[in-house]
Design a protein around this motif. Sequence first.
Motif, PDB file in Angstrom:
ATOM      1  N   LEU A   1       1.373   3.482  14.129  1.00 13.29           N
ATOM      2  CA  LEU A   1       1.627   4.914  14.223  1.00 13.29           C
ATOM      3  C   LEU A   1       1.208   5.451  15.587  1.00 13.29           C
ATOM      4  N   ASN A   2       0.076   4.949  16.101  1.00 11.36           N
ATOM      5  CA  ASN A   2      -0.390   5.378  17.429  1.00 11.36           C
ATOM      6  C   ASN A   2       0.588   4.968  18.531  1.00 11.36           C
ATOM      7  N   LEU A   3       1.306   3.862  18.290  1.00  9.93           N
ATOM      8  CA  LEU A   3       2.268   3.362  19.281  1.00  9.93           C
ATOM      9  C   LEU A   3       3.695   3.838  18.983  1.00  9.93           C
TER      10      LEU A   3
ATOM     11  N   GLN B   1       2.128   0.633  -1.161  1.00  8.23           N
ATOM     12  CA  GLN B   1       1.742   1.993  -1.530  1.00  8.23           C
ATOM     13  C   GLN B   1       0.876   2.650  -0.461  1.00  8.23           C
ATOM     14  N   GLN B   2       0.086   1.860   0.245  1.00  5.72           N
ATOM     15  CA  GLN B   2      -0.878   2.411   1.196  1.00  5.72           C
ATOM     16  C   GLN B   2      -0.366   2.434   2.637  1.00  5.72           C
ATOM     17  N   THR B   3       0.892   2.087   2.843  1.00  6.42           N
ATOM     18  CA  THR B   3       1.457   2.100   4.193  1.00  6.42           C
ATOM     19  C   THR B   3       2.830   2.760   4.179  1.00  6.42           C
ATOM     20  N   SER B   4       3.358   3.011   5.371  1.00  7.29           N
ATOM     21  CA  SER B   4       4.682   3.631   5.460  1.00  7.29           C
ATOM     22  C   SER B   4       5.609   2.927   6.445  1.00  7.29           C
ATOM     23  N   VAL B   5       5.062   2.159   7.385  1.00  9.72           N
ATOM     24  CA  VAL B   5       5.907   1.465   8.367  1.00  9.72           C
ATOM     25  C   VAL B   5       5.736  -0.049   8.306  1.00  9.72           C
ATOM     26  N   ILE B   6       4.940  -0.516   7.339  1.00 15.85           N
ATOM     27  CA  ILE B   6       4.696  -1.946   7.190  1.00 15.85           C
ATOM     28  C   ILE B   6       5.710  -2.545   6.220  1.00 15.85           C
ATOM     29  N   TYR B   7       6.393  -3.600   6.667  1.00 13.95           N
ATOM     30  CA  TYR B   7       7.344  -4.334   5.847  1.00 13.95           C
ATOM     31  C   TYR B   7       6.794  -5.729   5.580  1.00 13.95           C
ATOM     32  N   CYS B   8       7.220  -6.336   4.467  1.00 17.70           N
ATOM     33  CA  CYS B   8       6.812  -7.713   4.194  1.00 17.70           C
ATOM     34  C   CYS B   8       7.760  -8.334   3.173  1.00 17.70           C
TER      35      CYS B   8
END
Length: 382
Positions: free
Chosen positions: A76-78, A102-109
Amino acid sequence: MKIRTITTGISLQSPQDTEKIRQAAEFNQQVKEIFTQQGYEVQTTRIATNSWEEYLQGLSNIEILNQIQNLEQICLNLNLSFFNIGYASKLSTIALIPEINQQTSVIYCSSKIGDFVDGINLENALASAKAIKRISQESENGYGNFRFCAWANCQPGIPFFPTSYHQGDTGFAIGLECCDLVTAAFSQAGNIQTAEQKLHKLLEQELNKIAAIAEIISDKFAIAYHGIDTSLSPSLDKNNSIAFAYEKLMNGKFGQPGTLAISGMLTRALKSVSVKICGYSGLMLPVCEDIGLAARANEQTYNITNLLLYSAVCGCGLDTVPIPGDISIEKIAAILIDMATLAIKLDKPLSARLFPIPNKKAGEMTAFNSPYLVDCQIFQVD
């Protein structure tokens, strides 16, 4: 033709390796600017890592979640909107994915449920089905599954998310959105043979231009170029829908007789281009990412079984497929195992990104609030 993604892969030794992430972000921005100056629209830039099981090994579940939340904050900072932490291949880590989601918004896996060497991991398939079901219940309209998929036989270096993961030294790959080339080729052709010839010619012309620029970038920055994933990623533009492109060659609608033959032809054309290719390099048929596919789903001209059939001659598997919210975990697992069976039997990369829609049944409409998805009817799963 648009560049859907410039994806840079990095190998992390530790989640604190923020400098490597920052360098990848800066590289992506520079590559985007170079392509933009050459007249290309670059829709997204992305970063994928090696499997998070490697750089978060030995940590407790709470520590893993904390570290991934720290990664999210770094992103997010970047100003990074697409960051893939690779795949999980153990039952314990697959079980953590819903909490990560649930605890992230830009993390994929993603999760690995099999490969050509070891076959299908039935336990991982069931664990992945549990993750899909739980994510659907814990995210608005089931949208959380946009950032998760299960796969079989997928290699590192795929630029498209959520399957993407990386191994080795830093490198980059390119994913395209070139349905406009298919539409152009098919509009000028009266039959499938002429369409294949025209499409091959257009792909050769346009992809070699992109490859030449990418090779120059690789030399300039001393970062490996892994190639172009020639897959036909979808368009929300109805004028360039892959489904409607099919229908320029068919005496009918997408899903009706002739669809399989065109799917096979498209894949031949995509794999025959004389550039370095990577990833799926096949036909993508993501139901909720293409207006035409969604429209024909509403008309029930095809179903999940049809999509698996098309994957046998093309495709990346089952992508953005909405299914009833009350579907059992066992049925989800059965769909995943069917997909993995095809991938391993045919030795090709396939994945499944399924959307159980909470509190909705087959035939009802999805209600996604997303710029990336179009709504359509939920598929019947028998």
